[in-house]
Structures are given as structure tokens and as C-alpha cells.
Motif scaffolding. Structure first.
Motif, mmCIF file in Angstrom:
data_model
loop_
_atom_site.group_PDB
_atom_site.id
_atom_site.type_symbol
_atom_site.label_atom_id
_atom_site.label_comp_id
_atom_site.label_asym_id
_atom_site.label_seq_id
_atom_site.Cartn_x
_atom_site.Cartn_y
_atom_site.Cartn_z
ATOM 1 N N LEU A 205 0.800 -1.188 -0.163
ATOM 2 C CA LEU A 205 -0.119 0.059 -0.012
ATOM 3 C C LEU A 205 0.882 1.090 -0.135
ATOM 4 O O LEU A 205 0.169 2.392 -0.243
ATOM 5 C CB LEU A 205 -0.898 -0.047 1.266
ATOM 6 C CG LEU A 205 -1.816 -1.092 1.371
ATOM 7 C CD1 LEU A 205 -2.839 -1.079 2.350
ATOM 8 C CD2 LEU A 205 -2.618 -1.278 0.100
ATOM 9 N N LYS A 206 2.073 1.102 0.194
ATOM 10 C CA LYS A 206 2.950 2.293 0.054
ATOM 11 C C LYS A 206 3.766 2.429 -1.389
ATOM 12 O O LYS A 206 4.197 3.487 -1.425
ATOM 13 C CB LYS A 206 4.284 2.142 0.945
ATOM 14 C CG LYS A 206 3.954 2.022 2.544
ATOM 15 C CD LYS A 206 5.001 1.907 3.454
ATOM 16 C CE LYS A 206 4.775 2.136 4.865
ATOM 17 N NZ LYS A 206 5.738 1.921 5.900
ATOM 18 N N LYS A 232 13.922 3.014 -1.416
ATOM 19 C CA LYS A 232 13.560 4.223 -0.629
ATOM 20 C C LYS A 232 14.112 5.258 -1.568
ATOM 21 O O LYS A 232 14.900 5.322 -2.242
ATOM 22 C CB LYS A 232 14.189 4.128 0.839
ATOM 23 C CG LYS A 232 13.911 3.074 1.612
ATOM 24 C CD LYS A 232 14.557 3.129 2.836
ATOM 25 C CE LYS A 232 14.236 1.894 3.854
ATOM 26 N NZ LYS A 232 15.068 2.038 5.201
ATOM 27 N N GLY A 233 13.499 6.556 -0.936
ATOM 28 C CA GLY A 233 13.930 7.806 -1.536
ATOM 29 C C GLY A 233 15.209 8.159 -0.874
ATOM 30 O O GLY A 233 15.453 7.488 0.180
ATOM 31 N N ALA A 234 15.595 9.430 -1.031
ATOM 32 C CA ALA A 234 16.650 10.279 -0.552
ATOM 33 C C ALA A 234 16.567 10.393 1.049
ATOM 34 O O ALA A 234 17.484 10.302 2.007
ATOM 35 C CB ALA A 234 17.255 11.530 -1.087
ATOM 36 N N ASP A 235 15.206 10.324 1.285
ATOM 37 C CA ASP A 235 14.670 10.766 2.785
ATOM 38 C C ASP A 235 14.623 9.409 3.769
ATOM 39 O O ASP A 235 14.205 9.476 4.793
ATOM 40 C CB ASP A 235 13.617 11.655 3.020
ATOM 41 C CG ASP A 235 12.317 10.812 2.109
ATOM 42 O OD1 ASP A 235 12.577 9.835 1.671
ATOM 43 O OD2 ASP A 235 11.197 11.525 1.934
ATOM 44 N N GLY A 236 15.105 8.272 2.976
ATOM 45 C CA GLY A 236 14.818 7.045 3.841
ATOM 46 C C GLY A 236 13.373 6.466 3.840
ATOM 47 O O GLY A 236 13.329 5.425 4.541
ATOM 48 N N GLU A 242 9.984 10.720 -4.039
ATOM 49 C CA GLU A 242 11.337 10.228 -4.705
ATOM 50 C C GLU A 242 11.205 8.806 -4.604
ATOM 51 O O GLU A 242 11.622 8.147 -5.606
ATOM 52 C CB GLU A 242 12.705 10.703 -3.561
ATOM 53 C CG GLU A 242 12.952 12.228 -3.689
ATOM 54 C CD GLU A 242 12.134 13.061 -2.545
ATOM 55 O OE1 GLU A 242 12.056 14.145 -2.592
ATOM 56 O OE2 GLU A 242 11.123 12.364 -1.980
ATOM 57 N N ALA A 243 10.828 8.101 -3.633
ATOM 58 C CA ALA A 243 10.763 6.818 -3.495
ATOM 59 C C ALA A 243 9.753 6.099 -4.616
ATOM 60 O O ALA A 243 9.859 5.065 -5.384
ATOM 61 C CB ALA A 243 10.343 6.251 -2.092
ATOM 62 N N HIS A 244 8.465 6.941 -4.812
ATOM 63 C CA HIS A 244 7.534 6.509 -5.602
ATOM 64 C C HIS A 244 8.146 6.669 -7.285
ATOM 65 O O HIS A 244 7.723 5.686 -8.080
ATOM 66 C CB HIS A 244 6.220 7.367 -5.628
ATOM 67 C CG HIS A 244 5.596 6.701 -4.449
ATOM 68 N ND1 HIS A 244 4.297 7.598 -4.263
ATOM 69 C CD2 HIS A 244 5.538 5.827 -3.807
ATOM 70 C CE1 HIS A 244 3.808 6.974 -3.062
ATOM 71 N NE2 HIS A 244 4.473 5.843 -2.692
ATOM 72 N N SER A 245 9.036 7.613 -7.421
ATOM 73 C CA SER A 245 9.671 7.748 -8.616
ATOM 74 C C SER A 245 10.581 6.713 -9.207
ATOM 75 O O SER A 245 10.433 6.063 -10.343
ATOM 76 C CB SER A 245 10.405 8.934 -8.714
ATOM 77 O OG SER A 245 10.998 9.235 -10.029
ATOM 78 N N VAL A 334 17.629 9.271 -4.299
ATOM 79 C CA VAL A 334 18.890 8.085 -3.996
ATOM 80 C C VAL A 334 18.194 6.620 -3.926
ATOM 81 O O VAL A 334 17.480 6.380 -3.265
ATOM 82 C CB VAL A 334 19.758 8.431 -2.671
ATOM 83 C CG1 VAL A 334 20.836 7.188 -2.646
ATOM 84 C CG2 VAL A 334 20.364 9.811 -2.847
ATOM 85 N N ALA A 335 18.645 5.806 -4.793
ATOM 86 C CA ALA A 335 18.006 4.503 -4.975
ATOM 87 C C ALA A 335 18.639 3.786 -3.375
ATOM 88 O O ALA A 335 19.873 3.293 -3.538
ATOM 89 C CB ALA A 335 18.471 3.851 -6.040
ATOM 90 N N VAL A 336 17.934 3.661 -2.647
ATOM 91 C CA VAL A 336 18.307 2.794 -1.539
ATOM 92 C C VAL A 336 17.561 1.575 -1.321
ATOM 93 O O VAL A 336 16.388 1.686 -1.244
ATOM 94 C CB VAL A 336 18.124 3.687 -0.208
ATOM 95 C CG1 VAL A 336 18.506 3.063 1.134
ATOM 96 C CG2 VAL A 336 18.801 5.085 -0.364
ATOM 97 N N ILE A 337 18.005 0.388 -1.243
ATOM 98 C CA ILE A 337 17.413 -0.944 -1.199
ATOM 99 C C ILE A 337 17.527 -1.421 0.240
ATOM 100 O O ILE A 337 18.874 -1.709 0.597
ATOM 101 C CB ILE A 337 18.116 -1.954 -2.053
ATOM 102 C CG1 ILE A 337 18.035 -1.182 -3.467
ATOM 103 C CG2 ILE A 337 17.258 -3.287 -2.187
ATOM 104 C CD1 ILE A 337 18.744 -2.070 -4.834
ATOM 105 N N ASP A 338 16.427 -1.325 0.895
ATOM 106 C CA ASP A 338 16.284 -1.697 2.482
ATOM 107 C C ASP A 338 16.698 -3.522 2.390
ATOM 108 O O ASP A 338 15.565 -4.155 1.738
ATOM 109 C CB ASP A 338 15.080 -1.158 2.844
ATOM 110 C CG ASP A 338 15.097 -1.770 4.505
ATOM 111 O OD1 ASP A 338 15.982 -2.089 4.895
ATOM 112 O OD2 ASP A 338 13.891 -1.446 5.066
ATOM 113 N N THR A 339 17.450 -3.893 2.923
ATOM 114 C CA THR A 339 17.596 -5.477 3.244
ATOM 115 C C THR A 339 17.054 -6.068 4.628
ATOM 116 O O THR A 339 17.338 -6.958 4.872
ATOM 117 C CB THR A 339 18.956 -5.612 2.961
ATOM 118 O OG1 THR A 339 19.771 -5.198 3.877
ATOM 119 C CG2 THR A 339 19.209 -5.588 1.677
#
Length: 499
Positions: A205-206, A232-236, A242-245, A334-339
Motif C-alpha cells: 500500500l506504500k 527508498k528515496g533520499a529521505d529514507g 522520490e521513492a515512488h519515482s 537516491v536509490a536505497v534498497i532496504d535489506t
């Protein structure tokens, strides 16, 4: 408390239906023959036969659409509604759920549905009565959400988004005994699912609405959607613009270029970046999944070729190190991939230094597996990617012999082409004479790919831009290759100009 409401009319025994218990009810109530049992208000648990026009849909029903209604309407038209739904008095529901009162579609109707919306719609369409059990108690106890989620768990045909919305509805509810929202553990318990499953549903849903719609209609799997939600976006945050983009760009790559979700995430991390960090350290090989039996494949779902044994490949991780990038459409992202998936990462023990040549050889073995996986795909590369390798091969004729030997080994193992030809020169001569354009393109691409791989695997040489382009291609192709720490170091050294 609410005041008792009038009992609805229902057919008596011998007049086209009825519960058959009117005599016992009359005797129990002490009524005389001139008095009517219907003067009594219905009680919780009583089975009623209702005109569907007296029932309003429930605004808390998270089903986005009623599917397969043609067959349901035909069945109800022939046999009636044979499984009762659940209803509450509308006034009772609105008293205990005032936040939903303005969203009740027909507040003037006597009853409101709990579970049973497809049956109700079919009854409306056919003019049949709607059998329903009165359950004002679930409204008074504020457990309507649990009833709807419980029905969802036993109902087939719900999309992952509809299931996620139902769980989210439960998450927003207020505890029946305290003025507070339910805790996550309470949501998990009442949803009847594992904590990890609930987390994955809520993560959907996010995602951007376009990606949610793709999951809902079945164009994108829940697994792939959850994997995209990790970006994630630059803001985490995972639900920021940004994350949606980034997430939307990943889905577009999967849809338009038929990339796997991991390859799409790697491409998102690569686009416009200053440094490339596409994965985690080496992981143990796993088997390629067996092909699915469906006639179609969802975007981002890789399959092994029909009739071929699974090949060991590098297990794709959920993501990689933080990829510092300024992506198209989101300059600040910033393309941040949360693991971590919300769990605290365990501290890793300090390992002793490893011989760089050992790390180079291990990375080469992993790339070799990725090359074989890529060549096994029906869509192994775009024309421009294949042509670029052929140009490099033509301009470096001394590389042909070793490249042809490696490519020959790959293709024979994958059962592509004349496997009876044991010598590379004989094999490629037979391929050229086969008039099979698809096989010829695959073989030519294999030689170009092998030339890059042979060169990258050579010991005692510093990497250059061609080597970096080779691993970036593997990472952003359908092979979804994950760079090792050693390879990331080579990229960093080159980017800093240290040879």
C-alpha cells in the motif's frame, strides 16, 4: 444503547418459505392468535429472509470489484441465495462506527451488510430474497473488521491489494476496550496471518497507485511488488515522492523490457549514478526454479527453458548497498534498497584478510553462472547490446579463440545448437550453416559475452571501463547479477582513477 427496531417481514411456513419455527417462537413469547410474531424485534443470531433492497453495502468492505458475477447471478437466479450473509441494523452500525457513517451508501435502509456482498449483488440482480443472520453484536463489540478479514482469508479470487486493504482496515481500527489503535501484534493475531505476511501486504500500500493497480489486475506479482517497495528515496522513506519515482521506474523497466525485479532494481540504481553499488557479497548458489505451468508469465518472473534441467545461479538478494544515484524524473532521489525488513541487523564478525586472487576467481565463477542463466533466456539481450559485443569482438580478433571455447561450453551445456560438435570451430560452422537465425544470433552474442568474461576473469590485470560495462550489463540484464564486494572495489578504484 439503541432502541429496538421493527422486525422485518418474512414469509411464514406454507407461504413460500420461512424458518418453520414461528409456532415455537409464538409460544415462547406468550402470544395469542391475534398477535403477530413479527411485532417482536429480531434478536442476534436469528436467521432472517430479507428484501435485498433493505440492505446497504458496507463501506468497510475493501473489495475493489465483484468478480465472476455472471455465474453467481445465474446460480442465484436458478436456486436462490443458499448461504446466508451477515447483517447489522444500520443505526447500530453507525452508532458504534461514527467515522464510517458518512460513507454508508444507503443510510436510510434498515440493514447494513457484514460479509456477503457478492450474494447481495446477485440477489438484487435477480429479485431473490437474501437470507442473513442478524449480528448487531459484532457492531456493538466493534469487531466488524475481524469479520471482513476472516471472510477474506477463506475467500478465493481476492487480489493482493484487496487483501492488503482489508488488513490495513484492521490496523486502523480502535481497540474495543481502550481508546487506542491496535498494536502490530494485535493486528497480526486478528488477521490470522504470520507477521511477515502482514508486513508484506501492508508494504504494497506504500507503492505508487500505478504499481498497486498492476498488482491488483495481475500484471505484477505480489513478490515482485514487495521487492519494489523496498526501494527508498533520499529521505529514507518508502512512500515519499522520490521513492515512488524509483519504484515506478522499476515497474516500467519490468513491463517494457521484461526485466526481472532484481534486474530492474539494479538498473534503477545504475541510471545516472556517480558510483555503482548493485549488490551484496557472494552468496551460495541455489537452483533455478522449475518452470511454471501457466501459459503466460508475469513481468519480472524468470523461468528455466522447457525441457532443460535447472542451472545453479547466484541467489538474488532483496537488494543491495545504498546506491548513490540521481535518477531520471527524481533528481534528488537516491536509490536505497532496504535489506533489513524492519529487523535489526546482526553484527558481523571480523573476517581475516582473503587473497585478492581468490576473491577474483570466486567472482568470475559467479559471473559465469550469470552468463549461462542469461543465455538460457529466450530474450537474452536487445539488438544494440548484442551488436556492441560483436563490434568489440571484431576489433579484437585475438580474443576469438578463447571466447569461442567458453561460449561453446555454455551453449552445449544449455543444449542450444548441434551438441554433437565437440570442437568450437565445428560447432559454430554448423550453426552458421543451420539457417536458424535465432540460434545464430544467440551464438554470436554468446561469443561476444564470453570475450568480455574471459577478459574480466584474467588474473594480474587491473580492470578498465570495458570490465565495468560487462558487470553492469549482467546486473541490469535478466540475469539480475549481484556484484561481489571485490567487484565493487574494482569499480570504486576505477571511478577514483586508481589503477
Amino acid at each position: 444503547m439503541t432502541t429496538p427496531l421493527p422486525r422485518p417481514k418474512r414469509a411464514k411456513k406454507g407461504e413460500g418459505g420461512g424458518s418453520g419455527t414461528l409456532r415455537a417462537d409464538r409460544e415462547k413469547a406468550g402470544l395469542t392468535g391475534s398477535q403477530d410474531i413479527h411485532a417482536l424485534p429480531p434478536e442476534d443470531g436469528e436467521l432472517l429472509e430479507l428484501d435485498p433492497e433493505t440492505i446497504s453495502p458496507n463501506p468497510m468492505n475493501m473489495r475493489l470489484e465483484l468478480r465472476d458475477m455472471d455465474s453467481m447471478i445465474a446460480d442465484v437466479g436458478e436456486r436462490g441465495v443458499h448461504t446466508p450473509g451477515i447483517v447489522m441494523h444500520t443505526k447500530v452500525f453507525m452508532e458504534f462506527y461514527p467515522q464510517w457513517a458518512s460513507r454508508v451508501k444507503h443510510p436510510d435502509r434498515t440493514f447494513i451488510l457484514g460479509p456477503g456482498h457478492r450474494r447481495h449483488a446477485a440477489a438484487l440482480a435477480t429479485g431473490r430474497v437474501m437470507p442473513a443472520v442478524l449480528r448487531d453484536d459484532i457492531a456493538r463489540n466493534r469487531r466488524v473488521e475481524e469479520e471482513l478479514v476472516s471472510e477474506n482469508n477463506s475467500r478465493s479470487g481476492l487480489s493482493p491489494i484487496e487483501q492488503a486493504l482489508a488488513i490495513d482496515l484492521l490496523r486502523q481500527r480502535v481497540h474495543e476496550d481502550e481508546d487506542r489503535a491496535l498494536s502490530f501484534d494485535e493486528v497480526v493475531e486478528r488477521a490470522g496471518s504470520a507477521a511477515g505476511t502482514v508486513s508484506k501486504y501492508l508494504a504494497l500500500l506504500k507503492l505508487p497507485e500505478e504499481v498497486q493497480q498492476a498488482i491488483h489486475v495481475g500484471d505484477l506479482s505480489m513478490r515482485a511488488g514487495y521487492s519494489l517497495s523496498i526501494l527508498k528515496g533520499a529521505d529514507g522513506k518508502k512512500d515519499s515522492p522520490e521513492a515512488h519515482s524509483l519504484q515506478l521506474r522499476g515497474w516500467q523497466l519490468m513491463r517494457d523490457e521484461k526485466l526481472s525485479v532484481e534486474a530492474a532494481k539494479n538498473r534503477v540504481a545504475l541510471e545516472g549514478q556517480q558510483q555503482f553499488h548493485a549488490g551484496k557479497s557472494l552468496v551460495a548458489p541455489v537452483a533455478v526454479p522449475e518452470p511454471r505451468e501457466e501459459s503466460t508469465t508475469q513481468a519480472g518472473e524468470n523461468q528455466a527453458p522447457p525441457g532443460e534441467a535447472p542451472k545453479p545461479v547466484t541467489a538474488p538478494s532483496e537488494g543491495g548497498e545504498a546506491a548513490q544515484s540521481k535518477t531520471a524524473g527524481a533528481p534528488a532521489a537516491v536509490a536505497v534498497i532496504d535489506t533489513t525488513d524492519g529487523a535489526a541487523a546482526a553484527a558481523s564478525p571480523v573476517s581475516p584478510p582473503v587473497d585478492p586472487e581468490v576473491l577474483r576467481k570466486a567472482a568470475a565463477d559467479q559471473r559465469d553462472l550469470a552468463c549461462r542463466l542469461l543465455l538460457a533466456e529466450e530474450r537474452f539481450a536487445k539488438g544494440a547490446e548484442s551488436n556492441a559485443r560483436l563490434v568489440t569482438m571484431v576489433l579484437n580478433p585475438n580474443e576469438w579463440k578463447q571466447a569461442a571455447a567458453k561460449a561453446h561450453g555454455w551453449l552445449v551445456e544449455l543444449k542450444k545448437g548441434p551438441s554433437s560438435k565437440k570442437r568450437p570451430a565445428d560447432y559454430f560452422t554448423a550453426v552458421a550453416a543451420s539457417e536458424d537465425s535465432g540460434l545464430m544470433h544467440r551464438a554470436a552474442f554468446a561469443i561476444g559475452l564470453a570475450a568480455d568474461e574471459v577478459r574480466a576473469a584474467q588474473p594480474d590485470r587491473a580492470w578498465d571501463a570495458r570490465d565495468v560495462a560487462h558487470i553492469q550489463f549482467l546486473a541490469t540484464s535478466r540475469a539480475s547479477y549481484q556484484l561481489s564486494e571485490w567487484e565493487q572495489q574494482q569499480v570504486e578504484l576505477l571511478s577514483r582513477g586508481k589503477q
